[in-house]
Write a protein that holds these residues in place. Structure first.
Motif, PDB file in Angstrom:
ATOM      1  N   THR A 153       0.826  -1.195   0.000  1.00 41.28           N
ATOM      2  CA  THR A 153       0.000   0.000   0.000  1.00 41.28           C
ATOM      3  C   THR A 153       0.865   1.252   0.000  1.00 41.28           C
ATOM      4  OG1 THR A 153      -1.722  -1.176   1.218  1.00 41.28           O
ATOM      5  CG2 THR A 153      -1.818   1.236   1.216  1.00 41.28           C
ATOM      6  N   GLY A 154       0.760   2.052  -1.047  1.00 40.99           N
ATOM      7  CA  GLY A 154       1.455   3.328  -1.138  1.00 40.99           C
ATOM      8  C   GLY A 154       2.908   3.269  -1.553  1.00 40.99           C
ATOM      9  N   LYS A 155       3.508   2.078  -1.625  1.00 45.19           N
ATOM     10  CA  LYS A 155       4.943   1.970  -1.889  1.00 45.19           C
ATOM     11  C   LYS A 155       5.227   0.967  -2.997  1.00 45.19           C
ATOM     12  CE  LYS A 155       6.460   3.101   2.817  1.00 45.19           C
ATOM     13  NZ  LYS A 155       7.294   2.662   3.968  1.00 45.19           N
ATOM     14  N   VAL A 156       6.203   1.312  -3.838  1.00 50.26           N
ATOM     15  CA  VAL A 156       6.693   0.421  -4.887  1.00 50.26           C
ATOM     16  C   VAL A 156       8.204   0.367  -4.784  1.00 50.26           C
ATOM     17  CG1 VAL A 156       6.928   0.084  -7.383  1.00 50.26           C
ATOM     18  CG2 VAL A 156       4.759   0.905  -6.439  1.00 50.26           C
ATOM     19  N   PHE A 157       8.777  -0.822  -4.918  1.00 49.11           N
ATOM     20  CA  PHE A 157      10.231  -0.978  -4.907  1.00 49.11           C
ATOM     21  C   PHE A 157      10.676  -1.647  -6.209  1.00 49.11           C
ATOM     22  CE2 PHE A 157       9.240  -0.620  -0.418  1.00 49.11           C
ATOM     23  CZ  PHE A 157      10.215   0.261   0.022  1.00 49.11           C
ATOM     24  N   VAL A 158      11.726  -1.087  -6.817  1.00 50.87           N
ATOM     25  CA  VAL A 158      12.246  -1.581  -8.084  1.00 50.87           C
ATOM     26  C   VAL A 158      13.756  -1.745  -7.979  1.00 50.87           C
ATOM     27  CG1 VAL A 158      10.376  -0.499  -9.391  1.00 50.87           C
ATOM     28  CG2 VAL A 158      12.515   0.737  -9.065  1.00 50.87           C
ATOM     29  N   TYR A 159      14.332  -2.429  -8.973  1.00 55.03           N
ATOM     30  CA  TYR A 159      15.755  -2.763  -8.978  1.00 55.03           C
ATOM     31  C   TYR A 159      16.330  -2.360 -10.331  1.00 55.03           C
ATOM     32  CZ  TYR A 159      14.485  -5.169  -4.739  1.00 55.03           C
ATOM     33  OH  TYR A 159      14.013  -5.429  -3.470  1.00 55.03           O
ATOM     34  N   SER A 160      17.447  -1.649 -10.291  1.00 54.57           N
ATOM     35  CA  SER A 160      17.919  -0.921 -11.469  1.00 54.57           C
ATOM     36  C   SER A 160      18.251  -1.828 -12.649  1.00 54.57           C
ATOM     37  CB  SER A 160      19.139  -0.068 -11.107  1.00 54.57           C
ATOM     38  OG  SER A 160      20.204  -0.875 -10.633  1.00 54.57           O
ATOM     39  N   GLU A 161      18.888  -2.964 -12.412  1.00 57.75           N
ATOM     40  CA  GLU A 161      19.251  -3.839 -13.531  1.00 57.75           C
ATOM     41  C   GLU A 161      17.996  -4.456 -14.160  1.00 57.75           C
ATOM     42  OE1 GLU A 161      22.349  -6.635 -12.460  1.00 57.75           O
ATOM     43  OE2 GLU A 161      23.303  -5.102 -11.211  1.00 57.75           O
ATOM     44  N   ASP A 187      -6.110  -2.624  -1.800  1.00 53.66           N
ATOM     45  CA  ASP A 187      -6.860  -2.563  -0.541  1.00 53.66           C
ATOM     46  C   ASP A 187      -8.363  -2.459  -0.787  1.00 53.66           C
ATOM     47  OD1 ASP A 187      -4.546  -2.759   0.878  1.00 53.66           O
ATOM     48  OD2 ASP A 187      -4.491  -0.665   1.545  1.00 53.66           O
ATOM     49  N   GLN A 188      -8.744  -1.769  -1.846  1.00 54.11           N
ATOM     50  CA  GLN A 188     -10.168  -1.554  -2.112  1.00 54.11           C
ATOM     51  C   GLN A 188     -10.800  -2.660  -2.934  1.00 54.11           C
ATOM     52  OE1 GLN A 188     -11.048   2.257  -3.881  1.00 54.11           O
ATOM     53  NE2 GLN A 188     -13.250   1.850  -4.023  1.00 54.11           N
ATOM     54  N   TYR A 189     -10.042  -3.270  -3.866  1.00 53.67           N
ATOM     55  CA  TYR A 189     -10.680  -4.119  -4.869  1.00 53.67           C
ATOM     56  C   TYR A 189     -10.288  -5.587  -4.865  1.00 53.67           C
ATOM     57  CZ  TYR A 189     -12.396   0.139  -7.146  1.00 53.67           C
ATOM     58  OH  TYR A 189     -13.036   1.316  -7.422  1.00 53.67           O
ATOM     59  N   ARG A 190      -9.070  -5.959  -4.480  1.00 57.51           N
ATOM     60  CA  ARG A 190      -8.625  -7.318  -4.783  1.00 57.51           C
ATOM     61  C   ARG A 190      -9.404  -8.392  -4.025  1.00 57.51           C
ATOM     62  NH1 ARG A 190      -4.979  -9.671  -1.082  1.00 57.51           N
ATOM     63  NH2 ARG A 190      -4.271  -8.230   0.549  1.00 57.51           N
ATOM     64  N   ARG A 216      -3.945 -12.302  -4.367  1.00 54.68           N
ATOM     65  CA  ARG A 216      -2.924 -11.256  -4.321  1.00 54.68           C
ATOM     66  C   ARG A 216      -2.587 -10.688  -5.698  1.00 54.68           C
ATOM     67  NH1 ARG A 216      -0.559  -6.915  -2.215  1.00 54.68           N
ATOM     68  NH2 ARG A 216       1.662  -6.784  -2.708  1.00 54.68           N
ATOM     69  N   GLU A 217      -2.492 -11.530  -6.721  1.00 61.11           N
ATOM     70  CA  GLU A 217      -1.944 -11.088  -8.006  1.00 61.11           C
ATOM     71  C   GLU A 217      -2.965 -10.986  -9.139  1.00 61.11           C
ATOM     72  OE1 GLU A 217       0.918  -9.862  -8.444  1.00 61.11           O
ATOM     73  OE2 GLU A 217       1.847 -10.401  -6.547  1.00 61.11           O
ATOM     74  N   ASP A 218      -4.148 -11.539  -8.982  1.00 61.36           N
ATOM     75  CA  ASP A 218      -5.070 -11.587 -10.114  1.00 61.36           C
ATOM     76  C   ASP A 218      -5.507 -10.198 -10.566  1.00 61.36           C
ATOM     77  OD1 ASP A 218      -6.734 -12.839 -12.050  1.00 61.36           O
ATOM     78  OD2 ASP A 218      -8.456 -12.568 -10.732  1.00 61.36           O
ATOM     79  N   LEU A 219      -5.787  -9.297  -9.637  1.00 61.10           N
ATOM     80  CA  LEU A 219      -6.208  -7.950 -10.030  1.00 61.10           C
ATOM     81  C   LEU A 219      -5.113  -7.247 -10.811  1.00 61.10           C
ATOM     82  CD1 LEU A 219      -8.158  -5.549  -9.984  1.00 61.10           C
ATOM     83  CD2 LEU A 219      -7.251  -4.964  -7.710  1.00 61.10           C
TER      84      LEU A 219
END
Length: 276
Positions: A153-161, A187-190, A216-219
């Motif tokens: 919720t509210g956060k995304v983490f990514v990796y440069s390579e 939080d609202q839909y899945r 967790r992943e279908d939406l």
């Protein structure tokens, strides 16, 4: 992955309006469809498809990027499966349609210049992701490495390579949309009654990844395909489009409702002086 490379992509038609899921389904009835076994899926995961759904020519709402200095922030790091307090490089990315978003970079980037160069990989691309999938992102965290992206919720983490690889495949925006769904809509839909009912009505999944973690992943997996069919239908080959529309029409309808909802966001503040 079962992408059909030989299919000719049709010109993009006008956007669908009222009853667009029905119109979409009817428009694809003349296209040959694949028969999928109950335990098979058209795609392994959205991250592995070759569809360039959000393109470089699409408009971006990104305005400028401001360096705010060093500060302490918590960053979850998949490489160590743990969360740490780090003295990060902090930038604020300003957009014309939402409040500024923090972009924090692991101190392993060493200098503000290197950190800015990395942050700039994401700014215009984030601005191309539709606001409905992006407005809940408050913080984008960037590490080095080639791990898969992740979000809460509210956060995304990514990796440069991994980001560089996705850029080379014209697929970084699509990955950001997927993670934006987690950060903004999960939080609202899945687990909402509407989504669960649509899953049960469809009875199938588009990707093996969605089927492995339907709660967790279908939406996030379905949203990208549905967005393309509803807003840029010519960007997925017609046979693939026919399979998607036939397999998950109820969930496409839920995504259409989401797309037609105006996000409630505060107006953006003027960028600070020196924002570039």
């Amino acid at each position: 992955m079962f992408t059909r490379f030989a299919e000719k992509i049709l010109p993009t038609p006008a956007l669908y309006s009222a009853g667009s899921v029905l119109a979409l389904t009817l428009s694809l009835t003349a296209i040959p469809q694949t028969t999928w076994a109950a335990d098979d899926y058209p795609f392994d995961a959205t991250a592995d498809t070759v569809f360039d759904i959000i393109q470089d020519s699409d408009p971006s709402t990104f305005v400028c990027l401001a360096y705010e200095g060093r500060t302490t922030r918590q960053m979850w790091d998949k490489r160590q499966d743990n969360e740490f307090d780090l003295e990060v490089f902090l930038f604020t990315a300003h957009f014309s349609d939402m409040p500024a978003m923090d972009i924090i970079l692991n101190p392993e980037f060493e200098t503000p210049e290197a950190a800015r160069e990395e942050a700039e990989k994401y700014t215009h691309r984030l601005g191309r992701v539709p606001l409905v999938f992006r407005h809940g992102i408050r913080q984008l965290g960037v590490h080095k490495g080639d791990q898969g992206f992740h979000a809460g919720t509210g956060k995304v983490f990514v990796y440069s390579e991994m980001s560089d690889r996705r850029i080379s495949e014209n697929h970084l925006e699509e990955s950001l949309l997927h993670e934006g769904v987690h950060a903004t809509l999960d939080d609202q839909y899945r687990l909402s009654p509407e989504w669960i009912a649509a899953q049960e009505q469809d009875g199938r999944f588009l990707t093996r990844y969605a089927a492995s973690r339907p709660d967790r992943e279908d939406l996030a997996e379905t949203a990208l395909f549905a967005y393309s069919l509803l807003r840029h239908p010519g960007r997925i080959p017609p046979v693939d489009s026919a399979d998607i529309a036939r397999l998950v029409p109820a969930r496409i309808a839920v995504v259409e409702t989401i797309l037609n909802t105006t996000p409630q966001v505060s107006p953006p503040m003027p960028p600070p002086e020196g924002c570039e």
